[in-house]
Write an enzyme that holds these catalytic residues in place. Structure first.
Site, PDB file in Angstrom:
ATOM      1  N   GLY A  15      24.918  -5.130   3.632  1.00  0.00           N
ATOM      2  CA  GLY A  15      25.947  -6.058   4.117  1.00  0.00           C
ATOM      3  C   GLY A  15      26.583  -5.533   5.391  1.00  0.00           C
ATOM      4  N   VAL A  28      24.626   6.027  19.924  1.00  0.00           N
ATOM      5  CA  VAL A  28      23.851   5.945  21.172  1.00  0.00           C
ATOM      6  C   VAL A  28      24.428   6.903  22.213  1.00  0.00           C
ATOM      7  CG1 VAL A  28      23.236   4.421  23.108  1.00  0.00           C
ATOM      8  CG2 VAL A  28      23.088   3.574  20.748  1.00  0.00           C
ATOM      9  N   ARG A  76      18.481  -7.181   3.954  1.00  0.00           N
ATOM     10  CA  ARG A  76      18.105  -6.485   2.724  1.00  0.00           C
ATOM     11  C   ARG A  76      16.587  -6.647   2.626  1.00  0.00           C
ATOM     12  NH1 ARG A  76      23.455  -8.558   0.974  1.00  0.00           N
ATOM     13  NH2 ARG A  76      24.742  -6.713   0.796  1.00  0.00           N
ATOM     14  N   CYS A  77      15.894  -5.578   2.234  1.00  0.00           N
ATOM     15  CA  CYS A  77      14.430  -5.589   2.311  1.00  0.00           C
ATOM     16  C   CYS A  77      13.844  -5.005   1.029  1.00  0.00           C
ATOM     17  CB  CYS A  77      14.007  -4.761   3.535  1.00  0.00           C
ATOM     18  SG  CYS A  77      12.247  -4.443   3.637  1.00  0.00           S
ATOM     19  N   ASP A 107      25.385   2.604  -0.191  1.00  0.00           N
ATOM     20  CA  ASP A 107      24.596   3.456  -1.090  1.00  0.00           C
ATOM     21  C   ASP A 107      23.111   3.083  -1.117  1.00  0.00           C
ATOM     22  OD1 ASP A 107      26.458   5.231  -1.986  1.00  0.00           O
ATOM     23  OD2 ASP A 107      27.037   4.036  -3.734  1.00  0.00           O
ATOM     24  N   THR A 129      30.590  -0.101   4.915  1.00  0.00           N
ATOM     25  CA  THR A 129      30.717  -1.194   3.944  1.00  0.00           C
ATOM     26  C   THR A 129      32.195  -1.519   3.763  1.00  0.00           C
ATOM     27  OG1 THR A 129      30.523  -1.818   1.612  1.00  0.00           O
ATOM     28  CG2 THR A 129      30.511   0.528   2.051  1.00  0.00           C
ATOM     29  N   ASP A 131      33.439  -2.447   1.112  1.00  0.00           N
ATOM     30  CA  ASP A 131      33.798  -2.263  -0.306  1.00  0.00           C
ATOM     31  C   ASP A 131      34.490  -0.933  -0.630  1.00  0.00           C
ATOM     32  OD1 ASP A 131      32.502  -4.692  -0.668  1.00  0.00           O
ATOM     33  OD2 ASP A 131      30.616  -3.764  -1.279  1.00  0.00           O
ATOM     34  N   ASP A 133      33.182   1.661  -1.624  1.00  0.00           N
ATOM     35  CA  ASP A 133      32.659   2.081  -2.930  1.00  0.00           C
ATOM     36  C   ASP A 133      31.633   3.216  -2.832  1.00  0.00           C
ATOM     37  OD1 ASP A 133      30.669   0.628  -1.692  1.00  0.00           O
ATOM     38  OD2 ASP A 133      30.144  -0.563  -3.445  1.00  0.00           O
ATOM     39  N   ARG A 175      32.132  -6.221  -4.407  1.00  0.00           N
ATOM     40  CA  ARG A 175      31.009  -6.020  -5.330  1.00  0.00           C
ATOM     41  C   ARG A 175      31.543  -5.620  -6.698  1.00  0.00           C
ATOM     42  NH1 ARG A 175      25.168  -4.729  -3.615  1.00  0.00           N
ATOM     43  NH2 ARG A 175      25.970  -4.715  -1.511  1.00  0.00           N
ATOM     44  N   ALA A 190      51.258  -9.006  -4.931  1.00  0.00           N
ATOM     45  CA  ALA A 190      50.742  -9.972  -5.912  1.00  0.00           C
ATOM     46  C   ALA A 190      51.360  -9.733  -7.283  1.00  0.00           C
ATOM     47  CB  ALA A 190      49.222  -9.842  -5.996  1.00  0.00           C
ATOM     48  N   GLU A 227      35.999  -9.750  -6.966  1.00  0.00           N
ATOM     49  CA  GLU A 227      34.681 -10.393  -7.087  1.00  0.00           C
ATOM     50  C   GLU A 227      33.895  -9.894  -8.306  1.00  0.00           C
ATOM     51  OE1 GLU A 227      32.071  -8.869  -4.107  1.00  0.00           O
ATOM     52  OE2 GLU A 227      30.651 -10.507  -4.309  1.00  0.00           O
ATOM     53  N   GLN A 256      35.909 -12.091   5.029  1.00  0.00           N
ATOM     54  CA  GLN A 256      36.341 -10.686   4.936  1.00  0.00           C
ATOM     55  C   GLN A 256      35.385  -9.727   5.635  1.00  0.00           C
ATOM     56  OE1 GLN A 256      37.893 -10.117   0.533  1.00  0.00           O
ATOM     57  NE2 GLN A 256      36.499 -11.845   0.677  1.00  0.00           N
TER      58      GLN A 256
HETATM   59  P1  ADP Z   1      24.046  -1.324   0.778  1.00  0.00           P
HETATM   60  O1  ADP Z   1      23.367  -0.395   1.715  1.00  0.00           O
HETATM   61  O2  ADP Z   1      25.196  -2.043   1.426  1.00  0.00           O
HETATM   62  O3  ADP Z   1      24.399  -0.685  -0.534  1.00  0.00           O
HETATM   63  P2  ADP Z   1      21.790  -2.681  -0.505  1.00  0.00           P
HETATM   64  O4  ADP Z   1      22.042  -2.074  -1.838  1.00  0.00           O
HETATM   65  O5  ADP Z   1      21.491  -4.133  -0.461  1.00  0.00           O
HETATM   66  O6  ADP Z   1      23.036  -2.529   0.484  1.00  0.00           O
HETATM   67  O7  ADP Z   1      20.627  -1.854   0.195  1.00  0.00           O
HETATM   68  C1  ADP Z   1      20.208  -2.176   1.507  1.00  0.00           C
HETATM   69  C2  ADP Z   1      18.716  -1.950   1.622  1.00  0.00           C
HETATM   70  O8  ADP Z   1      18.425  -0.569   1.417  1.00  0.00           O
HETATM   71  C3  ADP Z   1      17.860  -2.675   0.600  1.00  0.00           C
HETATM   72  O9  ADP Z   1      17.614  -4.024   0.934  1.00  0.00           O
HETATM   73  C4  ADP Z   1      16.588  -1.855   0.626  1.00  0.00           C
HETATM   74  O10 ADP Z   1      15.802  -2.193   1.743  1.00  0.00           O
HETATM   75  C5  ADP Z   1      17.126  -0.439   0.817  1.00  0.00           C
HETATM   76  N1  ADP Z   1      17.252   0.211  -0.495  1.00  0.00           N
HETATM   77  C6  ADP Z   1      18.186  -0.003  -1.451  1.00  0.00           C
HETATM   78  N2  ADP Z   1      17.960   0.757  -2.539  1.00  0.00           N
HETATM   79  C7  ADP Z   1      16.837   1.479  -2.267  1.00  0.00           C
HETATM   80  C8  ADP Z   1      16.077   2.436  -2.989  1.00  0.00           C
HETATM   81  N3  ADP Z   1      16.422   2.833  -4.222  1.00  0.00           N
HETATM   82  N4  ADP Z   1      14.986   2.963  -2.378  1.00  0.00           N
HETATM   83  C9  ADP Z   1      14.628   2.579  -1.136  1.00  0.00           C
HETATM   84  N5  ADP Z   1      15.305   1.675  -0.408  1.00  0.00           N
HETATM   85  C10 ADP Z   1      16.381   1.121  -0.951  1.00  0.00           C
HETATM   86  O1  F6P Z   2      28.830  -5.021   0.199  1.00  0.00           O
HETATM   87  C1  F6P Z   2      29.551  -5.948   0.949  1.00  0.00           C
HETATM   88  C2  F6P Z   2      29.590  -7.281   0.227  1.00  0.00           C
HETATM   89  O2  F6P Z   2      30.317  -8.203   1.034  1.00  0.00           O
HETATM   90  C3  F6P Z   2      30.169  -7.239  -1.176  1.00  0.00           C
HETATM   91  O3  F6P Z   2      31.575  -7.201  -1.197  1.00  0.00           O
HETATM   92  C4  F6P Z   2      29.576  -8.487  -1.768  1.00  0.00           C
HETATM   93  O4  F6P Z   2      29.428  -8.329  -3.167  1.00  0.00           O
HETATM   94  C5  F6P Z   2      28.235  -8.581  -1.111  1.00  0.00           C
HETATM   95  O5  F6P Z   2      28.277  -7.782   0.061  1.00  0.00           O
HETATM   96  C6  F6P Z   2      27.844  -9.994  -0.737  1.00  0.00           C
HETATM   97  O6  F6P Z   2      26.556  -9.974  -0.227  1.00  0.00           O
HETATM   98  P1  F6P Z   2      25.891 -11.216   0.528  1.00  0.00           P
HETATM   99  O7  F6P Z   2      26.445 -11.254   1.911  1.00  0.00           O
HETATM  100  O8  F6P Z   2      24.437 -10.909   0.509  1.00  0.00           O
HETATM  101  O9  F6P Z   2      26.276 -12.453  -0.226  1.00  0.00           O
END
Ligand code: ADP
Ligand code: F6P
Length: 324
Positions: A15, A28, A76-77, A107, A129, A131, A133, A175, A190, A227, A256
């Site tokens: 995200g 950079v 996301r991949c 993470d 992020t 979050d 988190d 999240r 609140a 959420e 947000q």
């Molecule tokens: P964030 O980095 O915000 O936590 P995601 O959990 O969606 O977001 O992870 C982002 C991307 O990182 C995923 O779409 C995937 O390509 C890669 N990724 C996530 N978890 C793993 C994993 N366990 N091993 C390898 N790549 C991962």
């Molecule tokens: O991790 C950032 C975040 O905005 C979370 O707060 C939320 O759960 C999630 O990403 C939403 O993801 P998407 O933009 O794929 O709906």
């Protein structure tokens, strides 16, 4: 002896978060001042696998520090979660001469970075992020802008909620974590804050509190719902039926994640991005940049991903005291 890194890549993944551009800019410019070349990888790991890679100069990141979103785009991949995808990603890095990589994300993105590090690409994670988190750091890029955006929006909902003497359920992102909810709960005053880490599903307690507050003259009742608990619209319907008070749900959603980053996010992003470029210059790999106990430090990614984070209990208690 540490491997000398000559060319680095930088990507944003997962995200997006306000301040990611400031982090890219810092990576950079610090890398260039450290004598390294920089390549931008578009759309996170998806762009890596599709070889969406371009040279980045110091001028290419001009005028970006104040911009929300990410100039490198993000994605996301799922393919990158597989060993084949990770092998291919490391091969593509080598093909483009990328021997170091900065991954700005959460993470999940760090778990991907860990896999590239295991395949010989010096890789550094930068926490980006909204979050907050990520366990190994007290600060994540984007959180400050997101809570300020949410706080402003909640103030506005509160105005109309008071005028109509309503109850408002306002859902914020995060999240599975309640940091945005807790900070907004305190900042917006609140009446109730529902945190995923502590929610006991006792809606009757919430209903009793709303009725009690109305009896003692409160003109509105703001419930901040995280959420991770969700279901704000149905919750509003049940509360209206049980209390007889008009109740509305507002889900703040992706607003947000956008907007020009705050000063705090710009400065933290600049510090963390620069720190990552310095780690690569020193030949470090599999590290995550962190702000811990008031200092910029770094952790092994494996160690960082194994850490646990919980809400600050004292903040939770203070928030509770403010609602009495
Ligand atoms: P964030 O980095 O915000 O936590 P995601 O959990 O969606 O977001 O992870 C982002 C991307 O990182 C995923 O779409 C995937 O390509 C890669 N990724 C996530 N978890 C793993 C994993 N366990 N091993 C390898 N790549 C991962
Ligand atoms: O991790 C950032 C975040 O905005 C979370 O707060 C939320 O759960 C999630 O990403 C939403 O993801 P998407 O933009 O794929 O709906």
């Amino acid at each position: 002896m540490a491997k000398e890194v000559k060319t680095i890549g930088v990507m944003t993944s997962g995200g997006d978060a306000p301040g990611m551009n400031a982090a890219i800019r810092a990576v950079v410019r610090k890398a260039i001042s450290n004598g390294m070349k920089v390549k931008g990888i578009y759309q996170g790991y998806r762009g890596l696998l599709n070889e969406e890679i371009t040279d980045l100069s110091a001028r290419d990141v001009s005028d970006t520090i104040s911009r929300g979103g990410t100039i490198l785009y993000t994605a996301r991949c799922s393919d990158f979660r597989t060993a084949e995808g990770q092998d291919k990603g490391a091969d593509i890095c080598r093909k483009h001469g990328i021997d170091g990589l900065v991954v700005i994300g959460g993470d999940g993105s760090f778990a991907g970075a860990q896999q590239l590090a295991a395949r010989g690409i010096n890789t550094i994670g930068v926490p980006g992020t909204i979050d907050l988190d990520i366990a190994c750091t007290d600060y994540t890029i984007g959180f400050d802008t997101a809570v300020n955006t949410a706080m402003d929006a909640i103030d506005k909902v509160r105005d109309t909620s008071t005028s109509h003497e309503r109850c408002s359920i306002i859902e914020v992102m995060g999240r599975n974590a309640g940091y945005i909810a807790l900070w907004c709960g305190i900042a917006n005053g609140a009446e109730d804050v529902l945190l995923p880490e502590q929610f006991d599903f006792d809606e009757q307690k919430l209903i009793d509190n709303i009725i009690h507050n109305r009896k003692r003259g409160k003109k509105h009742h703001i419930v901040i719902n995280a959420e991770g608990i969700g279901h704000s619209t149905s919750m509003a319907r049940r509360i209206e039926a049980a209390t007889g008070l008009e109740t509305r749900a507002t889900i703040l959603g992706h607003m947000q994640r956008g907007g020009s980053p705050t000063c705090r996010d710009r400065v933290f992003a600049t510090m963390m991005g620069s720190y990552a470029a310095d780690l690569l210059k020193e030949g470090k790999s599999n590290r995550v940049v962190s702000f811990k106990n008031g200092q910029f430090v770094d952790f092994d990614i494996d160690e960082g991903l194994n850490m646990q984070k919980s809400l600050d209990e004292y903040m939770v208690r203070v928030n509770k005291a403010m609602t009495t």
